[in-house]
Design a protein around this motif. Structure first.
Motif, PDB file in Angstrom:
ATOM      1  N   TYR A   1      15.112  22.826  60.196  1.00 20.17           N
ATOM      2  CA  TYR A   1      14.547  23.204  61.488  1.00 20.17           C
ATOM      3  C   TYR A   1      14.249  21.925  62.258  1.00 20.17           C
ATOM      4  O   TYR A   1      13.411  21.130  61.809  1.00 20.17           O
TER       5      TYR A   1
ATOM      6  N   PRO B   1       6.131  29.192  45.694  1.00 19.60           N
ATOM      7  CA  PRO B   1       4.919  29.171  46.513  1.00 19.60           C
ATOM      8  C   PRO B   1       5.228  29.326  47.995  1.00 19.60           C
ATOM      9  O   PRO B   1       6.359  29.140  48.424  1.00 19.60           O
TER      10      PRO B   1
ATOM     11  N   ALA C   1      14.153  22.792  55.094  1.00 15.18           N
ATOM     12  CA  ALA C   1      13.393  23.892  54.504  1.00 15.18           C
ATOM     13  C   ALA C   1      14.117  24.446  53.281  1.00 15.18           C
ATOM     14  O   ALA C   1      13.500  24.973  52.356  1.00 15.18           O
TER      15      ALA C   1
ATOM     16  N   ASN D   1      12.477  18.309  61.189  1.00 12.41           N
ATOM     17  CA  ASN D   1      11.636  18.421  59.995  1.00 12.41           C
ATOM     18  C   ASN D   1      12.453  18.171  58.724  1.00 12.41           C
ATOM     19  O   ASN D   1      13.674  18.209  58.745  1.00 12.41           O
TER      20      ASN D   1
ATOM     21  N   LYS E   1      11.743  30.626  50.804  1.00 11.40           N
ATOM     22  CA  LYS E   1      12.260  31.932  50.375  1.00 11.40           C
ATOM     23  C   LYS E   1      12.731  32.780  51.553  1.00 11.40           C
ATOM     24  O   LYS E   1      13.838  33.312  51.553  1.00 11.40           O
ATOM     25  N   SER E   2      11.843  32.936  52.545  1.00 13.32           N
ATOM     26  CA  SER E   2      12.183  33.788  53.691  1.00 13.32           C
ATOM     27  C   SER E   2      13.354  33.212  54.471  1.00 13.32           C
ATOM     28  O   SER E   2      14.223  33.957  54.929  1.00 13.32           O
TER      29      SER E   2
HETATM   30  P1  ADP Z   1       8.404  30.954  52.317  1.00 15.90           P
HETATM   31  O1  ADP Z   1       9.133  32.206  52.685  1.00 15.90           O
HETATM   32  O2  ADP Z   1       8.728  30.484  50.946  1.00 15.90           O
HETATM   33  O3  ADP Z   1       6.931  31.035  52.538  1.00 15.90           O
HETATM   34  P2  ADP Z   1       9.663  29.864  54.678  1.00 15.90           P
HETATM   35  O4  ADP Z   1      11.109  30.046  54.471  1.00 15.90           O
HETATM   36  O5  ADP Z   1       8.954  30.802  55.556  1.00 15.90           O
HETATM   37  O6  ADP Z   1       8.938  29.775  53.253  1.00 15.90           O
HETATM   38  O7  ADP Z   1       9.404  28.396  55.233  1.00 15.90           O
HETATM   39  C1  ADP Z   1       9.994  27.227  54.652  1.00 15.90           C
HETATM   40  C2  ADP Z   1       9.643  26.017  55.510  1.00 15.90           C
HETATM   41  O8  ADP Z   1      10.305  26.109  56.757  1.00 15.90           O
HETATM   42  C3  ADP Z   1       8.166  25.875  55.811  1.00 15.90           C
HETATM   43  O9  ADP Z   1       7.863  24.511  55.828  1.00 15.90           O
HETATM   44  C4  ADP Z   1       8.036  26.482  57.200  1.00 15.90           C
HETATM   45  O10 ADP Z   1       6.961  25.922  57.888  1.00 15.90           O
HETATM   46  C5  ADP Z   1       9.377  26.104  57.824  1.00 15.90           C
HETATM   47  N1  ADP Z   1       9.812  27.090  58.838  1.00 15.90           N
HETATM   48  C6  ADP Z   1      10.049  28.398  58.630  1.00 15.90           C
HETATM   49  N2  ADP Z   1      10.481  29.007  59.750  1.00 15.90           N
HETATM   50  C7  ADP Z   1      10.512  28.046  60.712  1.00 15.90           C
HETATM   51  C8  ADP Z   1      10.863  28.020  62.087  1.00 15.90           C
HETATM   52  N3  ADP Z   1      11.286  29.129  62.704  1.00 15.90           N
HETATM   53  N4  ADP Z   1      10.763  26.830  62.749  1.00 15.90           N
HETATM   54  C9  ADP Z   1      10.365  25.713  62.115  1.00 15.90           C
HETATM   55  N5  ADP Z   1      10.018  25.664  60.820  1.00 15.90           N
HETATM   56  C10 ADP Z   1      10.079  26.806  60.115  1.00 15.90           C
END
Ligand code: ADP
Ligand code: ADP
Length: 227
Positions: A13, A38, A19, A16, A43-44
């Motif tokens: 993203y 965690p 992810a 950063n 995961k998502s």
């Molecule tokens: P989980 O499902 O395991 O909680 P996510 O996949 O939601 O993890 O997030 C993984 C990483 O990506 C995290 O650091 C989150 O802050 C970042 N992240 C998730 N969605 C976005 C987005 N739309 N924009 C920027 N960063 C994101």
């Protein structure tokens, strides 16, 4: 055959740290795989890249042997069951389940009716078909959301923390229910959770993610024996 095959999948993203980092994973036809780790481990993001709701930075996403990186969600033939169920409050259980079928122009009413009633029977929802979601328990709502996935004849089910809003007792019941249904339907399933108990009791294999890296993929038995 692998229904879902991820090859060196990366998601970044903006500027950063990635992810998801170089994840490769094959999910076989009919297999039930749990993605665990965690909060914030990716995961998502991974699940959304499978469904097509998130662009892939690099790597190949294969579904049914076909590369789908550029395919929109509607062309992937997958069914996602969301955390909040996303039911329509003003529609009956019947109409909620029928909804994806009605999006197809030319869908025949008798065909829709047969599919909805079959799904309701499988999910033991027949007696609730005329109710509105507000008049259902959390577990029943969850089953309606699954009904909507079943009628789509999807290649795979994807669950994003589907039980996280339920109380502990119901969560236990629904866990058993989902495992039973998955086996009954035999449909390839990817299930995201941060809950260790769910991870160890639900699936055929557990894929452990940490800071975007796939750490380990093993059966629950293998994980119990050498944690
Ligand atoms: P989980 O499902 O395991 O909680 P996510 O996949 O939601 O993890 O997030 C993984 C990483 O990506 C995290 O650091 C989150 O802050 C970042 N992240 C998730 N969605 C976005 C987005 N739309 N924009 C920027 N960063 C994101
Ligand atoms: P159509 O094929 O006419 O576009 P769909 O039945 O595929 O209609 O649904 C419309 C859109 O909504 C598509 O992008 C579809 O993938 C998406 N969609 C609806 N429900 C789900 C679901 N549970 N999981 C994944 N995608 C869904």
């Amino acid at each position: 055959m692998a229904t879902i095959e991820m090859k060196n999948i990366v998601k970044q993203y903006g500027d950063n740290a990635p992810a998801v980092r170089d994840v490769s994973l094959e999910i076989d036809d009919g297999e039930f795989v749990i993605l665990v780790g965690p909060s914030g481990c990716g995961k998502s993001t991974l699940l959304r890249m499978i469904v097509g709701l998130e662009e892939i930075t690099s790597g190949d996403m294969m579904i049914g042997g076909e590369r789908v990186n550029e395919k929109p969600p509607r062309d992937r033939n997958l069914a996602m069951v969301f955390q909040n169920y996303a039911l329509y409050p003003h529609l009956s259980v019947y109409e909620n389940i029928a909804f994806p079928l009605r999006l197809h122009k030319g869908a025949k009413e008798d065909e829709i009716d047969r599919k909805v009633r079959d799904a309701a029977e499988t999910l033991e929802l027949t007696e609730f078909l005329e109710r509105k979601p507000a008049n259902l328990s959390g577990g029943q709502r969850q089953r309606v959301a699954m009904g909507r996935a079943i009628v789509r004849d999807a290649q795979a089910f994807l669950f994003d923390e589907p039980l996280s809003n339920l109380d502990a007792k119901l969560r236990g019941q629904m866990r058993t229910e989902i495992a039973r249904l998955q086996r009954k339907l035999g449909v390839t399933t990817v299930y995201v959770t941060h809950d260790q108990t769910e991870a160890m009791t639900l699936g055929d294999r557990v894929a452990l993610l940490k800071k975007g890296v796939l750490q380990q993929v093993a059966t629950p038995r293998e994980l119990y024996e050498k944690p």
